[in-house]
Design a protein around this motif. Structure first.
Motif, PDB file in Angstrom:
ATOM      1  N   ASP A  34       2.840 -33.804 -13.447  1.00 24.84           N
ATOM      2  CA  ASP A  34       3.106 -35.225 -13.512  1.00 24.84           C
ATOM      3  C   ASP A  34       2.308 -36.095 -13.699  1.00 24.84           C
ATOM      4  O   ASP A  34       2.618 -37.160 -14.454  1.00 24.84           O
ATOM      5  N   TYR A  35       0.954 -36.080 -13.520  1.00 23.10           N
ATOM      6  CA  TYR A  35      -0.051 -36.916 -13.713  1.00 23.10           C
ATOM      7  C   TYR A  35      -0.242 -37.077 -15.602  1.00 23.10           C
ATOM      8  O   TYR A  35      -0.296 -37.960 -16.119  1.00 23.10           O
ATOM      9  N   LEU A  36      -0.097 -35.824 -16.133  1.00 20.71           N
ATOM     10  CA  LEU A  36      -0.186 -35.912 -17.572  1.00 20.71           C
ATOM     11  C   LEU A  36       1.292 -36.293 -18.068  1.00 20.71           C
ATOM     12  O   LEU A  36       0.754 -37.026 -19.256  1.00 20.71           O
ATOM     13  N   LYS A  37       2.330 -36.469 -17.598  1.00 26.00           N
ATOM     14  CA  LYS A  37       3.509 -37.021 -18.204  1.00 26.00           C
ATOM     15  C   LYS A  37       3.204 -38.585 -18.164  1.00 26.00           C
ATOM     16  O   LYS A  37       3.663 -39.106 -18.981  1.00 26.00           O
ATOM     17  N   ARG A  38       2.568 -38.701 -17.064  1.00 26.67           N
ATOM     18  CA  ARG A  38       2.449 -40.283 -16.708  1.00 26.67           C
ATOM     19  C   ARG A  38       1.359 -40.839 -17.645  1.00 26.67           C
ATOM     20  O   ARG A  38       1.471 -41.981 -18.205  1.00 26.67           O
ATOM     21  N   THR A  39       0.216 -40.052 -17.853  1.00 27.71           N
ATOM     22  CA  THR A  39      -0.651 -40.702 -18.859  1.00 27.71           C
ATOM     23  C   THR A  39      -0.692 -40.252 -20.328  1.00 27.71           C
ATOM     24  O   THR A  39      -1.089 -41.148 -21.120  1.00 27.71           O
ATOM     25  N   ASP A  40      -0.051 -39.266 -20.712  1.00 27.40           N
ATOM     26  CA  ASP A  40      -0.062 -38.655 -22.102  1.00 27.40           C
ATOM     27  C   ASP A  40       1.110 -37.969 -22.488  1.00 27.40           C
ATOM     28  O   ASP A  40       1.236 -36.451 -22.259  1.00 27.40           O
ATOM     29  N   GLU A  41       1.952 -38.588 -22.597  1.00 25.92           N
ATOM     30  CA  GLU A  41       3.413 -37.825 -22.779  1.00 25.92           C
ATOM     31  C   GLU A  41       3.600 -36.663 -24.038  1.00 25.92           C
ATOM     32  O   GLU A  41       4.060 -35.631 -23.787  1.00 25.92           O
ATOM     33  N   PRO A  42       2.906 -36.928 -25.109  1.00 23.84           N
ATOM     34  CA  PRO A  42       2.941 -36.059 -26.157  1.00 23.84           C
ATOM     35  C   PRO A  42       2.009 -34.497 -25.708  1.00 23.84           C
ATOM     36  O   PRO A  42       2.524 -33.631 -26.061  1.00 23.84           O
ATOM     37  N   ALA A  43       1.170 -34.788 -24.853  1.00 28.46           N
ATOM     38  CA  ALA A  43       0.034 -33.555 -24.612  1.00 28.46           C
ATOM     39  C   ALA A  43       1.044 -32.865 -23.630  1.00 28.46           C
ATOM     40  O   ALA A  43       0.897 -31.455 -23.364  1.00 28.46           O
ATOM     41  N   TYR A  44       1.852 -33.657 -22.443  1.00 31.92           N
ATOM     42  CA  TYR A  44       2.719 -32.944 -21.718  1.00 31.92           C
ATOM     43  C   TYR A  44       3.852 -32.086 -22.208  1.00 31.92           C
ATOM     44  O   TYR A  44       3.922 -30.983 -22.178  1.00 31.92           O
ATOM     45  N   ARG A  45       4.541 -32.680 -23.253  1.00 30.97           N
ATOM     46  CA  ARG A  45       5.376 -31.802 -24.076  1.00 30.97           C
ATOM     47  C   ARG A  45       4.866 -30.763 -24.691  1.00 30.97           C
ATOM     48  O   ARG A  45       5.449 -29.665 -24.606  1.00 30.97           O
ATOM     49  N   LYS A  46       3.821 -30.895 -25.120  1.00 30.14           N
ATOM     50  CA  LYS A  46       2.947 -29.777 -25.980  1.00 30.14           C
ATOM     51  C   LYS A  46       2.718 -28.472 -24.988  1.00 30.14           C
ATOM     52  O   LYS A  46       2.998 -27.462 -25.359  1.00 30.14           O
ATOM     53  N   ILE A  47       1.990 -28.748 -23.817  1.00 27.79           N
ATOM     54  CA  ILE A  47       1.937 -27.935 -22.956  1.00 27.79           C
ATOM     55  C   ILE A  47       2.982 -27.380 -22.295  1.00 27.79           C
ATOM     56  O   ILE A  47       2.899 -25.997 -22.023  1.00 27.79           O
ATOM     57  N   LEU A  48       4.100 -28.108 -22.221  1.00 27.17           N
ATOM     58  CA  LEU A  48       5.237 -27.556 -21.590  1.00 27.17           C
ATOM     59  C   LEU A  48       5.649 -26.283 -22.649  1.00 27.17           C
ATOM     60  O   LEU A  48       6.161 -25.318 -22.228  1.00 27.17           O
ATOM     61  N   ALA A  49       5.512 -26.624 -23.887  1.00 28.14           N
ATOM     62  CA  ALA A  49       6.024 -25.813 -25.042  1.00 28.14           C
ATOM     63  C   ALA A  49       5.204 -24.400 -24.917  1.00 28.14           C
ATOM     64  O   ALA A  49       5.823 -23.456 -25.377  1.00 28.14           O
ATOM     65  N   ASP A  50       3.845 -24.672 -25.059  1.00 25.67           N
ATOM     66  CA  ASP A  50       3.011 -23.817 -25.077  1.00 25.67           C
ATOM     67  C   ASP A  50       3.225 -22.696 -24.064  1.00 25.67           C
ATOM     68  O   ASP A  50       2.757 -21.704 -24.477  1.00 25.67           O
ATOM     69  N   LEU A  51       3.255 -23.290 -22.881  1.00 24.56           N
ATOM     70  CA  LEU A  51       3.141 -22.360 -21.726  1.00 24.56           C
ATOM     71  C   LEU A  51       4.772 -21.838 -21.403  1.00 24.56           C
ATOM     72  O   LEU A  51       4.816 -20.753 -20.643  1.00 24.56           O
ATOM     73  N   GLY A  52       5.790 -22.414 -21.876  1.00 23.40           N
ATOM     74  CA  GLY A  52       6.938 -21.874 -21.699  1.00 23.40           C
ATOM     75  C   GLY A  52       7.379 -22.276 -20.438  1.00 23.40           C
ATOM     76  O   GLY A  52       8.386 -21.692 -19.896  1.00 23.40           O
ATOM     77  N   LEU A  53       6.936 -23.524 -19.853  1.00 19.95           N
ATOM     78  CA  LEU A  53       7.533 -24.003 -18.584  1.00 19.95           C
ATOM     79  C   LEU A  53       8.626 -24.868 -18.912  1.00 19.95           C
ATOM     80  O   LEU A  53       9.012 -25.637 -19.655  1.00 19.95           O
TER      81      LEU A  53
END
Length: 85
Positions: free
Chosen positions: A64-83
């Motif tokens: 939630d913190y990452l989505k609030r502060t850095d949306e592209p990094a949030y999307r990248k980590i979701l894709a990388d980890l398969g969440l």
């Protein structure tokens, strides 16, 4: 056990990065996967189940913190980890 150094090298922002949100999320994800496998075998291990719930909640807060502060990094980590979210 979880190989934290390999995870750190894959998700770190810079050379000495050990505590960024991305590294913490990735480490927690690997720990959650390991603990989930343990709990499938040991169904009555309620102490570990409590720890799993705490880890999942902590990862949720970090995401939630990452989505609030850095949306592209949030999307990248979701894709990388398969969440899924």
């Amino acid at each position: 056990m979880v190989d934290k150094n390999a995870i750190r090298q894959q998700f770190q922002r810079h050379e000495r990065d050990t505590g960024s949100s991305e590294v913490q999320i990735a480490t927690l994800t690997k720990k959650i996967e390991a603990l989930t496998a343990h709990l499938k075998i040991n169904k009555k291990d309620n102490h570990s189940r409590y720890g799993l719930i705490r880890m999942v909640n902590n990862r949720r807060k970090l995401l939630d913190y990452l989505k609030r502060t850095d949306e592209p990094a949030y999307r990248k980590i979701l894709a990388d980890l398969g969440l899924r979210r």
